[in-house]
Design an enzyme around this catalytic site. Structure first.
Site, PDB file in Angstrom:
ATOM      1  CB  CYS A 307      27.608  47.421  50.338  1.00 46.58           C
ATOM      2  SG  CYS A 307      29.156  49.134  51.094  1.00 46.58           S
ATOM      3  CG  HIS A 355      25.302  49.049  53.766  1.00 42.26           C
ATOM      4  ND1 HIS A 355      25.946  48.136  53.280  1.00 42.26           N
ATOM      5  CD2 HIS A 355      24.281  48.633  53.137  1.00 42.26           C
ATOM      6  CE1 HIS A 355      25.313  46.773  52.750  1.00 42.26           C
ATOM      7  NE2 HIS A 355      24.101  47.319  52.937  1.00 42.26           N
ATOM      8  CG  HIS A 367      21.751  45.540  50.850  1.00 44.29           C
ATOM      9  ND1 HIS A 367      21.787  45.892  52.115  1.00 44.29           N
ATOM     10  CD2 HIS A 367      20.486  44.267  51.103  1.00 44.29           C
ATOM     11  CE1 HIS A 367      21.626  45.158  53.562  1.00 44.29           C
ATOM     12  NE2 HIS A 367      20.192  43.990  51.912  1.00 44.29           N
TER      13      HIS A 367
END
Length: 395
Positions: A307, A355, A367
């Site tokens: 990520c 994240h 993402h």
């Protein structure tokens, strides 16, 4: 007359025959074992599908957290390795110069010997801790030329500096070893969490996997509904802002809220200027080009990403340098409200900030979700509204 009949043995009757107590116990044990072997496991012993789903999600989150720690340890290790290499090169160069200075002093010692000067004094000089220690013990000072005195001073100066650099290099190597150990531990933690998640999923039946997919689809639909709701809210605020700006222009009040770097939005947060929009478009173009590439923990492209590796690469394409980890990226910019989020902003998730995705507008983001998945567009509410930590404008 007393009866001579033997008393009957005590015990249970099996098929019309009486058996001893020991045999009865044995038969009872066999029966119980048979019942145990033939019994089916209780349904309560197996976790529900919802419990499995939660456990898998938790493992993926833990793996992502461990991945960010791995990324941090890897970055730290790389920096320390570079520092150690620089120090070792410096020590090597200093050692070479020290050897050259020692050779020069040796030539002076040889010259002294040829002219009849005291050879033991020269040996004492080469073994002395400092020039002053030697000069205090002998009368060599008077016999040395100015050039020779400079060589003596230079030798001891280089010797001291070289010893300090060697000590610094030794300490840096020890620190590097510790960082490498942390890196190894973080890597093992990620691998363990992912292996546990795969093991849980492998135990699901085809029917359970289908049910799990249906649950995921329902969650996705709810996330998309929330994204559409946010998009409507943002559109309404933008409409109100434009109307207010138009009214100010008509009345000529001159009370414009334009600060030169952005325009105040209905939420009281400065909207990005055209320069930011240009950079954001470049970052988004990069992100869109990565859609479909696999998530791989610790990866920074070009074939796969995690990520924070994706967001770092996206903004690098726009000429903005972001740190490697989510922990650092969350502090690399200006925090804005969710209602004021603009394309290009970074959306961070979870209390431990493990994240991140890049906002593309209308409640959606690009993402790299998790292991086994691919870079994709998805609602920022993909894991529920409460999972959103913050929104940061990086440039």
């Amino acid at each position: 007359m007393a009866s001579h009949r033997k008393s009957r043995p005590t015990g249970a009757r099996v098929a019309g025959i009486r058996t001893p107590a020991l045999a009865t116990a044995a038969l009872t044990s066999v029966a119980l074992l048979s019942q145990t072997a033939n019994a089916t496991p209780s349904a309560d012993d197996k976790p529900s599908l919802e419990e499995v789903e939660k456990k898998v999600d938790d493992l993926y989150r833990q793996a992502e957290s461990a991945t960010e720690k791995y990324n941090a340890a890897k970055e730290k290790t790389a920096k320390q390795r570079k520092q150690v290499d620089t120090l070792l090169d410096d020590v090597a160069q200093r050692t070479q110069k020290l050897n050259e200075a020692r050779e020069e002093l040796g030539s002076y010692a040889a010259a002294q010997y040829r002219t009849g000067a005291s050879a033991p004094d020269t040996a004492t000089f080469l073994l002395a801790d400092s020039p002053q220690d030697y000069f205090d013990q002998t009368q060599l000072m008077g016999r040395l030329t100015s050039r020779q005195k400079d060589a003596v001073d230079d030798y001891f100066t280089q010797q001291s500096a070289t010893m300090e650099k060697r000590q610094e290099a030794t300490e840096s190597l020890e620190t590097l070893t510790e960082s490498q150990s942390d890196l190894k531990t973080a890597k093992a933690t990620v691998q363990k969490k992912l292996a546990d998640a795969r093991e849980l999923l492998s135990q699901l039946t085809a029917e359970e996997k289908a049910r799990l997919a249906a649950i995921e689809k329902k969650k996705q639909e709810e996330a998309e509904r929330k994204a559409a709701e946010l998009a409507r809210q943002q559109a309404e605020e933008e409409r109100q802002r434009q109307e207010a700006a138009a009214q100010q222009e008509e009345t000529g009040s001159g009370s414009s809220t334009d600060t030169g770097t952005g325009t105040e939005t209905g939420s009281g947060t400065s909207a990005p200027d055209s320069s930011y929009a240009t950079k954001a478009e470049k970052a988004l173009a990069f992100s869109r080009a990565q859609i479909g590439k696999p998530y791989v923990w610790g990866a920074t492209g070009p074939d796969s990403y995690d990520c924070s590796g994706l967001t770092q690469g996206a903004w690098k394409a726009a000429g903005v340098s972001l740190p490697r980890t989510t922990y650092d990226q969350v502090n690399a910019g200006t925090t804005v409200s969710l209602a004021a989020a603009q394309p290009g902003d970074l959306v961070f998730f979870y209390d431990d900030v493990t994240h991140v995705g890049i906002y593309i507008g209308n409640g959606m983001m690009i993402h790299a979700p998790k292991p086994g998945a691919y870079v994709r567009e998805e609602s920022i509410y993909y894991d529920g509204e409460s999972s959103i930590h913050s929104v940061v404008r990086p440039a």
